[in-house]
Design a protein around this motif. Sequence first.
Motif, PDB file in Angstrom:
ATOM      1  N   ASP A  20      46.552  45.394  40.849  1.00 54.70           N
ATOM      2  CA  ASP A  20      46.112  46.489  40.267  1.00 54.70           C
ATOM      3  C   ASP A  20      46.900  47.399  39.416  1.00 54.70           C
ATOM      4  OD1 ASP A  20      43.644  45.900  41.052  1.00 54.70           O
ATOM      5  OD2 ASP A  20      43.271  47.307  42.501  1.00 54.70           O
ATOM      6  N   GLN A  21      48.088  47.728  40.172  1.00 55.05           N
ATOM      7  CA  GLN A  21      49.162  48.426  39.832  1.00 55.05           C
ATOM      8  C   GLN A  21      49.742  47.778  38.316  1.00 55.05           C
ATOM      9  OE1 GLN A  21      51.511  48.805  43.207  1.00 55.05           O
ATOM     10  NE2 GLN A  21      51.521  51.091  42.868  1.00 55.05           N
ATOM     11  N   ILE A  22      49.987  46.529  38.428  1.00 56.11           N
ATOM     12  CA  ILE A  22      50.456  45.817  37.196  1.00 56.11           C
ATOM     13  C   ILE A  22      49.437  45.942  36.082  1.00 56.11           C
ATOM     14  CG2 ILE A  22      50.698  43.826  36.098  1.00 56.11           C
ATOM     15  CD1 ILE A  22      51.895  42.833  38.731  1.00 56.11           C
ATOM     16  N   SER A  23      48.002  45.655  36.245  1.00 56.74           N
ATOM     17  CA  SER A  23      47.181  45.827  35.226  1.00 56.74           C
ATOM     18  C   SER A  23      46.975  47.282  34.635  1.00 56.74           C
ATOM     19  CB  SER A  23      45.668  45.186  35.597  1.00 56.74           C
ATOM     20  OG  SER A  23      45.329  45.558  36.860  1.00 56.74           O
ATOM     21  N   GLU A  24      47.209  48.335  35.771  1.00 56.00           N
ATOM     22  CA  GLU A  24      47.015  49.728  35.270  1.00 56.00           C
ATOM     23  C   GLU A  24      48.123  49.954  34.300  1.00 56.00           C
ATOM     24  OE1 GLU A  24      46.571  52.456  38.421  1.00 56.00           O
ATOM     25  OE2 GLU A  24      44.674  51.778  38.596  1.00 56.00           O
ATOM     26  N   ALA A  25      49.465  49.534  34.684  1.00 56.66           N
ATOM     27  CA  ALA A  25      50.537  49.430  33.805  1.00 56.66           C
ATOM     28  C   ALA A  25      50.206  49.079  32.413  1.00 56.66           C
ATOM     29  CB  ALA A  25      51.796  49.170  34.201  1.00 56.66           C
ATOM     30  N   GLN A  26      49.493  47.932  32.301  1.00 59.10           N
ATOM     31  CA  GLN A  26      49.400  47.108  31.171  1.00 59.10           C
ATOM     32  C   GLN A  26      48.165  47.981  30.479  1.00 59.10           C
ATOM     33  OE1 GLN A  26      51.208  44.090  30.708  1.00 59.10           O
ATOM     34  NE2 GLN A  26      50.600  44.978  28.543  1.00 59.10           N
ATOM     35  N   MET A  27      47.184  48.321  31.143  1.00 62.33           N
ATOM     36  CA  MET A  27      46.313  49.354  30.339  1.00 62.33           C
ATOM     37  C   MET A  27      46.859  50.455  29.659  1.00 62.33           C
ATOM     38  SD  MET A  27      42.755  49.082  32.769  1.00 62.33           S
ATOM     39  CE  MET A  27      43.115  49.170  34.279  1.00 62.33           C
ATOM     40  N   LEU A  28      48.010  51.121  30.207  1.00 63.24           N
ATOM     41  CA  LEU A  28      48.431  52.456  29.800  1.00 63.24           C
ATOM     42  C   LEU A  28      49.293  51.796  28.309  1.00 63.24           C
ATOM     43  CD1 LEU A  28      49.524  54.320  32.797  1.00 63.24           C
ATOM     44  CD2 LEU A  28      47.436  54.615  31.042  1.00 63.24           C
ATOM     45  N   ILE A  29      49.784  50.801  28.562  1.00 62.47           N
ATOM     46  CA  ILE A  29      50.594  50.453  27.524  1.00 62.47           C
ATOM     47  C   ILE A  29      49.774  50.002  26.192  1.00 62.47           C
ATOM     48  CG2 ILE A  29      52.145  48.408  26.543  1.00 62.47           C
ATOM     49  CD1 ILE A  29      53.461  48.694  29.381  1.00 62.47           C
ATOM     50  N   ASP A  30      48.755  49.261  26.762  1.00 62.09           N
ATOM     51  CA  ASP A  30      47.703  48.664  25.749  1.00 62.09           C
ATOM     52  C   ASP A  30      46.614  49.773  24.866  1.00 62.09           C
ATOM     53  OD1 ASP A  30      49.031  46.247  26.032  1.00 62.09           O
ATOM     54  OD2 ASP A  30      47.501  45.567  27.303  1.00 62.09           O
ATOM     55  N   PHE A  31      46.889  51.003  25.368  1.00 62.58           N
ATOM     56  CA  PHE A  31      45.708  51.806  25.028  1.00 62.58           C
ATOM     57  C   PHE A  31      45.636  52.219  23.341  1.00 62.58           C
ATOM     58  CE2 PHE A  31      44.321  56.194  24.041  1.00 62.58           C
ATOM     59  CZ  PHE A  31      43.115  56.099  24.503  1.00 62.58           C
ATOM     60  N   LYS A  32      46.621  52.554  22.819  1.00 64.31           N
ATOM     61  CA  LYS A  32      46.871  52.859  21.749  1.00 64.31           C
ATOM     62  C   LYS A  32      46.342  51.891  20.656  1.00 64.31           C
ATOM     63  CE  LYS A  32      49.004  57.256  22.228  1.00 64.31           C
ATOM     64  NZ  LYS A  32      47.798  58.254  21.834  1.00 64.31           N
ATOM     65  N   LYS A  33      46.988  50.729  21.044  1.00 63.38           N
ATOM     66  CA  LYS A  33      46.514  49.548  20.199  1.00 63.38           C
ATOM     67  C   LYS A  33      45.158  49.116  20.038  1.00 63.38           C
ATOM     68  CE  LYS A  33      48.677  44.935  19.195  1.00 63.38           C
ATOM     69  NZ  LYS A  33      48.229  43.749  20.097  1.00 63.38           N
ATOM     70  N   SER A  34      44.469  49.291  21.372  1.00 61.77           N
ATOM     71  CA  SER A  34      43.320  48.807  21.547  1.00 61.77           C
ATOM     72  C   SER A  34      42.298  49.864  20.757  1.00 61.77           C
ATOM     73  CB  SER A  34      42.747  48.817  22.968  1.00 61.77           C
ATOM     74  OG  SER A  34      43.392  47.508  23.661  1.00 61.77           O
ATOM     75  N   ILE A  35      42.740  51.263  20.767  1.00 56.59           N
ATOM     76  CA  ILE A  35      42.054  52.022  19.752  1.00 56.59           C
ATOM     77  C   ILE A  35      42.116  51.884  18.398  1.00 56.59           C
ATOM     78  CG2 ILE A  35      42.054  54.596  19.122  1.00 56.59           C
ATOM     79  CD1 ILE A  35      40.868  54.814  21.663  1.00 56.59           C
ATOM     80  N   LYS A  36      43.106  51.375  17.939  1.00 54.86           N
ATOM     81  CA  LYS A  36      43.412  51.234  16.495  1.00 54.86           C
ATOM     82  C   LYS A  36      42.658  49.927  16.296  1.00 54.86           C
ATOM     83  CE  LYS A  36      47.719  50.686  15.284  1.00 54.86           C
ATOM     84  NZ  LYS A  36      49.118  50.574  15.367  1.00 54.86           N
ATOM     85  N   GLU A  37      42.738  48.854  17.139  1.00 52.10           N
ATOM     86  CA  GLU A  37      42.360  47.514  16.795  1.00 52.10           C
ATOM     87  C   GLU A  37      40.771  47.530  17.214  1.00 52.10           C
ATOM     88  OE1 GLU A  37      45.060  44.396  17.759  1.00 52.10           O
ATOM     89  OE2 GLU A  37      46.574  45.489  16.605  1.00 52.10           O
ATOM     90  N   HIS A  38      40.148  48.441  17.689  1.00 46.71           N
ATOM     91  CA  HIS A  38      38.748  48.473  17.927  1.00 46.71           C
ATOM     92  C   HIS A  38      38.524  47.537  19.044  1.00 46.71           C
ATOM     93  CE1 HIS A  38      37.762  51.114  14.607  1.00 46.71           C
ATOM     94  NE2 HIS A  38      38.301  50.652  13.923  1.00 46.71           N
ATOM     95  N   HIS A  39      39.299  47.651  20.261  1.00 45.42           N
ATOM     96  CA  HIS A  39      38.866  46.658  21.206  1.00 45.42           C
ATOM     97  C   HIS A  39      38.110  47.570  22.267  1.00 45.42           C
ATOM     98  CE1 HIS A  39      42.867  44.357  20.530  1.00 45.42           C
ATOM     99  NE2 HIS A  39      41.651  43.954  19.790  1.00 45.42           N
ATOM    100  N   PHE A  40      37.787  48.732  22.106  1.00 43.05           N
ATOM    101  CA  PHE A  40      37.017  49.362  22.869  1.00 43.05           C
ATOM    102  C   PHE A  40      35.475  49.287  22.060  1.00 43.05           C
ATOM    103  CE2 PHE A  40      40.917  51.451  24.232  1.00 43.05           C
ATOM    104  CZ  PHE A  40      40.646  51.399  25.464  1.00 43.05           C
ATOM    105  N   LYS A  41      34.453  48.916  22.957  1.00 46.60           N
ATOM    106  CA  LYS A  41      33.296  48.796  22.491  1.00 46.60           C
ATOM    107  C   LYS A  41      32.393  49.611  23.170  1.00 46.60           C
ATOM    108  CE  LYS A  41      34.834  44.847  20.447  1.00 46.60           C
ATOM    109  NZ  LYS A  41      35.308  44.995  18.912  1.00 46.60           N
ATOM    110  N   VAL A  42      31.315  50.414  22.086  1.00 47.98           N
ATOM    111  CA  VAL A  42      30.421  51.173  22.683  1.00 47.98           C
ATOM    112  C   VAL A  42      29.144  50.367  23.062  1.00 47.98           C
ATOM    113  CG1 VAL A  42      29.118  53.294  22.322  1.00 47.98           C
ATOM    114  CG2 VAL A  42      31.474  53.044  21.556  1.00 47.98           C
ATOM    115  N   TYR A  43      28.875  50.387  24.117  1.00 48.82           N
ATOM    116  CA  TYR A  43      27.312  49.723  24.488  1.00 48.82           C
ATOM    117  C   TYR A  43      26.505  50.915  24.688  1.00 48.82           C
ATOM    118  CZ  TYR A  43      28.863  44.865  25.225  1.00 48.82           C
ATOM    119  OH  TYR A  43      29.187  43.745  24.951  1.00 48.82           O
TER     120      TYR A  43
END
Length: 292
Positions: A20-43
């Motif tokens: 969990d901690q590893i993926s949390e660290a990864q999530m924090l690192i990937d956040f900006k990129k995911s916003i920029k590349e539209h990896h967050f999807k609105v349902y």
Amino acid sequence: NVDRDSRHQYTFYEPQMSFDQISEAQMLIDFKKSIKEHHFKVYYQPIISLHTGKIHAAEALVRWQHPEMGFISPEAFINLFEKNGLITELDHYVLEQVYAFQKKRLDVHQLVVPVSVNLSWQDFYYDHLMDQIMTLTKNNDLPEGLINFEVVETSMAALEQNANYLLEQIKETGARLLLDDFGTGYSSFSILGNYPFDVIKIDRSFIIQIETDQKMRSIVASIIQMAHSVNMKTVAEGVETEQQLHFLQQEGCDYIQGYYFSKPLSEKDYFDFLDADLSWPLTWESRAFNSD
Ligand code: C2E
Ligand code: MG
Ligand code: MG
Ligand code: MG
């Protein structure tokens, strides 16, 4: 993939870190990129009127389509992003997506219903988000009331005195305010008295016990009556069975949201859902009745 390689160069994990901690660290690192590349999807999850049997509104619920970790539910990242000061950027992103969706619906079809966007308590401390809400919703491109806002009851405790001022300001744009997860906090009734909410969303933990617990049935019925007596509407969250639906209808609950009617839908599926529901002359009740 250059980006990915460089990322692994600066991502160090302690050997004893849990998954969990590893993926949390990864999530924090990937956040900006995911916003920029539209990896967050609105349902969009439809909210159905028990008075008309048709769609009344929808709730915007974010999901993360992570390129390596796959589909991540908000339960896994909302708290994390709140702790790390990222939630407001995400909520802003969701708001923009919803705004664009509503505009597209209006331009193409005219068949459009309000969508509510979830706000975090943190959003109230970012003037930028509040400005954004004002600009987007006051913008004449979109008629009033097509974007509403949900605030979780428990988060109201974290807000200071000026929250009321901000909530009133949001309402001046024509938006409605929904008090989310009602019944899960310690000061439900004082919040109702002190803040300008229009709609109560009765938490799923109450709805789930309707079938088995007489006491819960009475509590839910009382919440509905109390809401109506102060001119508020009620949404029941997490309705999964016909029995729950019938009870809520009998007690005069206004709207239901839950898997019984529909799961949260991708933007495309929701678009089709709206076309089908709004252009169909019969309500789901009479449709179900006729198919017997
Ligand atoms: P919420 O606002 O109370 O949203 C309702 C949650 O209940 C959603 O979970 C929805 O998928 C789930 N749900 C709806 N009907 C049913 C049902 O019949 N059965 C069951 N078991 N669950 C049902 P989800 O999408 O996982 O979201 C969880 C929470 O994350 C939301 O609770 C909300 O507090 C937060 N959230 C979601 N999107 C956003 C966002 O864009 N911004 C912020 N700040 N918070 C968000
Ligand atoms: Mg909500
Ligand atoms: Mg809720
Ligand atoms: Mg919730």
